[in-house]
Design a protein around this motif. Sequence first.
Motif, PDB file in Angstrom:
ATOM      1  N   ASP A  12       0.588  -0.745   0.358  1.00  0.00           N
ATOM      2  CA  ASP A  12      -0.245   0.042   0.031  1.00  0.00           C
ATOM      3  C   ASP A  12       0.292   0.879  -0.100  1.00  0.00           C
ATOM      4  OD1 ASP A  12      -1.521   1.365   0.819  1.00  0.00           O
ATOM      5  OD2 ASP A  12      -2.689   1.173   1.850  1.00  0.00           O
ATOM      6  N   LEU A  43       1.137   5.423   1.969  1.00  0.00           N
ATOM      7  CA  LEU A  43       0.751   5.213   3.085  1.00  0.00           C
ATOM      8  C   LEU A  43       2.610   5.785   3.250  1.00  0.00           C
ATOM      9  CD1 LEU A  43      -0.611   2.394   4.860  1.00  0.00           C
ATOM     10  CD2 LEU A  43      -1.942   4.354   4.317  1.00  0.00           C
ATOM     11  N   TRP A  88      14.630  -2.740   2.380  1.00  0.00           N
ATOM     12  CA  TRP A  88      14.007  -3.981   1.437  1.00  0.00           C
ATOM     13  C   TRP A  88      15.154  -3.229   0.288  1.00  0.00           C
ATOM     14  CZ3 TRP A  88       8.959  -6.342   2.837  1.00  0.00           C
ATOM     15  CH2 TRP A  88       8.694  -6.566   4.110  1.00  0.00           C
ATOM     16  N   ILE A  95       7.874 -13.362  -3.480  1.00  0.00           N
ATOM     17  CA  ILE A  95       7.554 -12.379  -2.332  1.00  0.00           C
ATOM     18  C   ILE A  95       7.627 -10.781  -2.964  1.00  0.00           C
ATOM     19  CG2 ILE A  95       8.131 -10.592  -0.441  1.00  0.00           C
ATOM     20  CD1 ILE A  95       8.498 -14.286   0.784  1.00  0.00           C
ATOM     21  N   THR A 125       3.613  -9.369  -3.884  1.00  0.00           N
ATOM     22  CA  THR A 125       3.618 -10.417  -3.562  1.00  0.00           C
ATOM     23  C   THR A 125       2.067 -12.051  -4.635  1.00  0.00           C
ATOM     24  OG1 THR A 125       1.805 -10.354  -2.183  1.00  0.00           O
ATOM     25  CG2 THR A 125       3.393  -9.926  -1.678  1.00  0.00           C
ATOM     26  N   MET A 135     -14.708 -16.270   3.960  1.00  0.00           N
ATOM     27  CA  MET A 135     -15.217 -14.897   4.652  1.00  0.00           C
ATOM     28  C   MET A 135     -15.820 -14.804   5.924  1.00  0.00           C
ATOM     29  SD  MET A 135     -13.438 -12.764   2.503  1.00  0.00           S
ATOM     30  CE  MET A 135     -13.479 -11.068   3.949  1.00  0.00           C
ATOM     31  N   ALA A 193     -13.130 -11.746  12.341  1.00  0.00           N
ATOM     32  CA  ALA A 193     -11.240 -12.156  12.693  1.00  0.00           C
ATOM     33  C   ALA A 193     -11.169 -11.968  14.265  1.00  0.00           C
ATOM     34  CB  ALA A 193     -11.090 -10.476  12.780  1.00  0.00           C
ATOM     35  N   ARG A 219      -3.609  -9.427  11.904  1.00  0.00           N
ATOM     36  CA  ARG A 219      -4.048  -8.728  12.486  1.00  0.00           C
ATOM     37  C   ARG A 219      -3.807  -7.064  12.871  1.00  0.00           C
ATOM     38  NH1 ARG A 219      -6.060 -13.102  16.731  1.00  0.00           N
ATOM     39  NH2 ARG A 219      -7.994 -14.220  15.518  1.00  0.00           N
ATOM     40  N   ARG A 259      -0.914  -5.463  10.825  1.00  0.00           N
ATOM     41  CA  ARG A 259      -0.571  -4.935   9.765  1.00  0.00           C
ATOM     42  C   ARG A 259      -1.890  -4.419   8.959  1.00  0.00           C
ATOM     43  NH1 ARG A 259       4.262  -3.068   7.603  1.00  0.00           N
ATOM     44  NH2 ARG A 259       4.767  -3.731   5.197  1.00  0.00           N
ATOM     45  N   GLN A 263      -2.752  -2.406   5.700  1.00  0.00           N
ATOM     46  CA  GLN A 263      -2.611  -1.860   4.206  1.00  0.00           C
ATOM     47  C   GLN A 263      -3.925  -1.941   3.630  1.00  0.00           C
ATOM     48  OE1 GLN A 263       1.182  -1.797   2.322  1.00  0.00           O
ATOM     49  NE2 GLN A 263       0.551  -1.184   4.997  1.00  0.00           N
ATOM     50  N   GLY A 264      -3.899  -1.247   2.883  1.00  0.00           N
ATOM     51  CA  GLY A 264      -5.343  -1.421   1.501  1.00  0.00           C
ATOM     52  C   GLY A 264      -6.719  -1.215   2.371  1.00  0.00           C
ATOM     53  N   ASP A 324     -10.402  -2.987   3.387  1.00  0.00           N
ATOM     54  CA  ASP A 324     -11.628  -3.675   2.017  1.00  0.00           C
ATOM     55  C   ASP A 324     -12.731  -3.617   1.335  1.00  0.00           C
ATOM     56  OD1 ASP A 324     -13.866  -5.531   2.940  1.00  0.00           O
ATOM     57  OD2 ASP A 324     -13.848  -5.648   4.636  1.00  0.00           O
ATOM     58  N   ALA A 328      -5.036   4.513   9.154  1.00  0.00           N
ATOM     59  CA  ALA A 328      -4.568   4.611   7.820  1.00  0.00           C
ATOM     60  C   ALA A 328      -4.866   3.960   6.596  1.00  0.00           C
ATOM     61  CB  ALA A 328      -2.751   5.124   7.971  1.00  0.00           C
ATOM     62  N   ALA A 329      -4.979   2.761   7.252  1.00  0.00           N
ATOM     63  CA  ALA A 329      -5.481   1.463   6.460  1.00  0.00           C
ATOM     64  C   ALA A 329      -5.965   0.468   7.135  1.00  0.00           C
ATOM     65  CB  ALA A 329      -4.366   1.095   5.378  1.00  0.00           C
ATOM     66  N   ILE A 355      -6.185  -8.634   7.303  1.00  0.00           N
ATOM     67  CA  ILE A 355      -6.431  -9.996   7.074  1.00  0.00           C
ATOM     68  C   ILE A 355      -8.330  -9.464   6.960  1.00  0.00           C
ATOM     69  CG2 ILE A 355      -7.971  -9.001  10.249  1.00  0.00           C
ATOM     70  CD1 ILE A 355      -7.843 -11.812  10.813  1.00  0.00           C
ATOM     71  N   VAL A 356      -8.851  -8.489   6.338  1.00  0.00           N
ATOM     72  CA  VAL A 356      -9.301  -8.140   5.571  1.00  0.00           C
ATOM     73  C   VAL A 356      -9.607  -8.742   4.635  1.00  0.00           C
ATOM     74  CG1 VAL A 356     -10.138  -5.565   7.287  1.00  0.00           C
ATOM     75  CG2 VAL A 356      -9.449  -5.655   4.685  1.00  0.00           C
ATOM     76  N   HIS A 357      -8.610  -8.577   3.643  1.00  0.00           N
ATOM     77  CA  HIS A 357      -8.607  -9.575   2.172  1.00  0.00           C
ATOM     78  C   HIS A 357      -8.676 -10.660   1.667  1.00  0.00           C
ATOM     79  CE1 HIS A 357      -7.329  -5.050   2.270  1.00  0.00           C
ATOM     80  NE2 HIS A 357      -6.001  -5.251   2.442  1.00  0.00           N
ATOM     81  N   GLY A 367       4.654 -11.280   3.747  1.00  0.00           N
ATOM     82  CA  GLY A 367       5.275 -10.185   2.873  1.00  0.00           C
ATOM     83  C   GLY A 367       6.608 -10.095   2.715  1.00  0.00           C
TER      84      GLY A 367
END
Lengths: 592, 592
Positions: free
Chosen positions: A171, A174, A195, A433, A437, A585, A589, B317, B319, B321-322, B324, B334-335, B339-341, B411
């Motif tokens: 993402d 950010l 990295w 990765i 990924t 789904m 969570a 849970r 991290r 990123q992005g 849903d 911020a994201a 785990i939502v993806h 990742g």
Amino acid sequence: MPSYTAPVKDQMFVLHDVLKIAEQDVPGYDELDRETTEAILGEAAKLAQDVLAPLNPVGDHEGCTLENGVVRTPTGFRAAFDQVRDGGWTALDCDPEYGGQGLPYLISTAVGEMFSAANMAFNMYQGLTHGAYNAIHAHGSDDQKRTYLPKMVTCEWGGTMNLTEPHCGTDLGLIRTKAVPNGDGSYAISGQKIWISAGEHDMCDNIIHLVLAKLPDAPEGVKGISLFIVPKFLVNEDGSLGARNSLSCGGLEKKMGIHGNATCVMNYDGATGFLVGEAHKGMRAMFTMMNEARLGVGLQGYAQGEVAYQNALGFARDRLQGRDVTGVKNPGGAADPIIVHPDVRRNLMDQKAFVEGARAFTFWGASLIDRAHRNEDAAAEGLISLMTPVLKGFLTDKGFETTVLAQQTLGGSGFTREWGLEQFVRDARITMIYEGTNGIQSLDLVGRKLGQDGGKHVMAFFEMVKSFVSENKGDAEFDAQFLEPLKAASKDLQAAGMYFMQNGMKNPNNALSGSYDFMHLFGHVCLGLMWARMAQAARAKLAEGAGDAAFYETKIATGRYYMARQLPMTATHLARIQSGAEPVMALDAANF
Amino acid sequence: MPSYTAPVKDQMFVLHDVLKIAEQDVPGYDELDRETTEAILGEAAKLAQDVLAPLNPVGDHEGCTLENGVVRTPTGFRAAFDQVRDGGWTALDCDPEYGGQGLPYLISTAVGEMFSAANMAFNMYQGLTHGAYNAIHAHGSDDQKRTYLPKMVTCEWGGTMNLTEPHCGTDLGLIRTKAVPNGDGSYAISGQKIWISAGEHDMCDNIIHLVLAKLPDAPEGVKGISLFIVPKFLVNEDGSLGARNSLSCGGLEKKMGIHGNATCVMNYDGATGFLVGEAHKGMRAMFTMMNEARLGVGLQGYAQGEVAYQNALGFARDRLQGRDVTGVKNPGGAADPIIVHPDVRRNLMDQKAFVEGARAFTFWGASLIDRAHRNEDAAAEGLISLMTPVLKGFLTDKGFETTVLAQQTLGGSGFTREWGLEQFVRDARITMIYEGTNGIQSLDLVGRKLGQDGGKHVMAFFEMVKSFVSENKGDAEFDAQFLEPLKAASKDLQAAGMYFMQNGMKNPNNALSGSYDFMHLFGHVCLGLMWARMAQAARAKLAEGAGDAAFYETKIATGRYYMARQLPMTATHLARIQSGAEPVMALDAANF
């Protein structure tokens, strides 16, 4: 120590008998007659076998070291890099205007397979430079191109791509790295990137970092990202090196594999940078050559599979354990070589059928890239854009799996450092990765590429399969062994696409839950198509009475194996896809 | 650094709600009421979490060192081993006559999962000692048992298994190690053994090596192998330690994983040894406890999957990123957490559904071993013999795959040493190789176990599936989600067995070419059965209004995932099997 023999003969078969490049109307392909191609590949093979491959375990065992801000590459890397440079290998497909040889991308792909199989960590130094070269070539100003490209073509200067930060990778919206105008056209770049492959090392006089950062007035998210050239040493008007820029390597990552490549934490502390292309359009600029970059990672995946397979095969021929149940094969020895055993065969055939199929798929992809660029062919561009996530995701997953299979062929020896198989496994693992990924590849495929331009590229793919089948049917054996399985697999792929269309609208998760299986399903159909094409080409060679019948018969038999043993996997992928989002789904969570 | 939380609650569910151990007529199970079981598991959990898990990366990074013949284990291992000994954990299921606690094997299996997940390399020191204990217990003389077993029960003395030599592993008939009678009832053992786990180390006062060797008059092949006790220090009549024996560690293997365990080259130079059991019957003696040993390796496989999954889940849970696609879940951040993806979910559900299914399968297997031993139940013995290669081969292949999936969840972080996932991958990899490679497991299954006793054990398995279905059908939802998929998968397994029967006679390679797929097909059916049983048990708990409904609902949803997304794999395995030997064996060895 493991060995490597470059598969020149198989590459020649794909280039000239399957893709028939000399007959293609792609500018530059006319230079690639058999003799020229073979000469190039033969020279590359020597370098890969004799220079790069022996350094592969050295790079793994020594790794890179950071001391007082200086990164030292493993013993022998620097001298080998000089040989690669001196041979002109870094310039193969670069623009002649900046010192490149202007050869098709396809030929540099074939050479890249060899270098990558021989020493993946080493070859990344060149590969990343090439990626940075591509971005500047496509989006830099004339002045920037003149300043940086000639030295990057020769790899006197290295290049890097700086995207990831500690809190964001996928993402990129950010990111926090800032670029503040200095008032003189340059920018002060501040932030931390992690990295960064080849971020700092001792093999080049300068390193040209490409850095994603945000301008003070940047919009939120990915639409507010700009791309900057941030050289390690600033470059004077006359091209000589000037002041050391305010950037440094803050640490080397300890990691599972590719130890010979320096994975750096890069700190930019008000470093002088230069905007590439337009402000806020950095993502586009960075990802211009995404198809190439991702195809290159897919190539790394199967290249590790190739070298691992070669060593597994050698072991299977040498190691004496047990007897062939259908009759002793090595009566003079205490036991038969393990290659007589069906389960060892299964394992080796899985490796061989994948690697050869992957090579054809990758070379075909590279030829589409050439066609897209050199013929400005929009259909080819659309098709390769669609294929790119499949090439990257499927070939790296299966490439890694192939290294694991090869390791298994060796039994306990496969687990020891001495035999080198375990390094191939550890090195191959990163390809699943980086450069997005494989989960991200599958989202790109299903969420973007499938529906692109009204879905016409996937329709073109199906049309291509259909045409191949109708043009080549009529031989009962070929129909049954190749065309029927290909049709069945293609039908599964169409059914999966149909499921997404019918169910993705009401709930996008019905498509996204199946994206990974779809990527693999698509990959199998592509390899099925490649095997059908290769078998067809081999049959034609046999029909015309070409020499080396054993090679062509082996090709057909290997294809038969893929169709019979690997392609049926499409049915399972389809079943998973059609189970939809619900099972995926179902849990909160908190309840995992 | 990775963390580990022992899955006591899930173990309790399997033991008491699924296997209902307190209601079984197995001697010793009557002591295992809920309170007792939970107390034992709770204490083991503390040790695993607080002592063993923190040492896992230490062991990996430091490894073992050999200096002047002395092997040093990593920092902290010795003190931790003292804690394991002092807590009585090494004696759980050992014979009370020699100081053991006499608890069922099942309970030591549950504890073993925790210790192995927390620190596999460490737990092997105890595991190998237990294996050697078992062999001496089953085949040693009363005198040998009195001399060695009490100290092995407490792990004051370690134990090893010496099978492999440089030129042979699988084919032990080729071994060259010699045993020459000394004339006093002892033997002089000479030869080199390799890959001896825990062959030399600093955690025990003595090490009791079990060594396969050939007597001068030995018949050729596996029928000429004898088993010897060869202690590092000879033991005096009074039990005190005597002279150092003529054996030494000649080197430590550098290997992909389990760095904390010393993998030794062992040199026997006329070392004094004592025959165990009958001459030339060493293979049988060494492999007496094969079912246990192999189940123990299958357990290691899924245990690494479990700890890897826990860390992947924690990362997913945390991290951000992005977002849903169906609606923002973390508006304050911020994201959203990844785990939502859906594709992250798919990945996590694959891990979770495998690990929990594997636990039930393993515990069921352990309960069969208890029943076979404690009730002298021949049907249970036959069934577990059949299941053993499936438990070992399927659970280690899938366990390794699970660690790779978990690594992928992270990742780029998954590739770094810092997060520890890459260690789980490297450690898990050996489980597919040792204690008989998984290829060998599949041969054992198809070549021996399937037809054993006229095929009655596999028939008993099918009968068991059939009974479960008929006893539990009637609820439309449960039928559709669990029973129908289980029936379909079981039908695929039967069809595969039928294919072998009909085609294996005319060419054994028709069976052997499909052995690996058969092992996986069988594994899926077993996990399908386990999930159906677990879902049924969870439904019963919900029906009776037991607390913690979320736990039982989660269990059912996870099972649904397995049935919908994993079980369809049986069709592909069947298709591969039914393609027979031809595609596998088509090539001449020279043409690969």
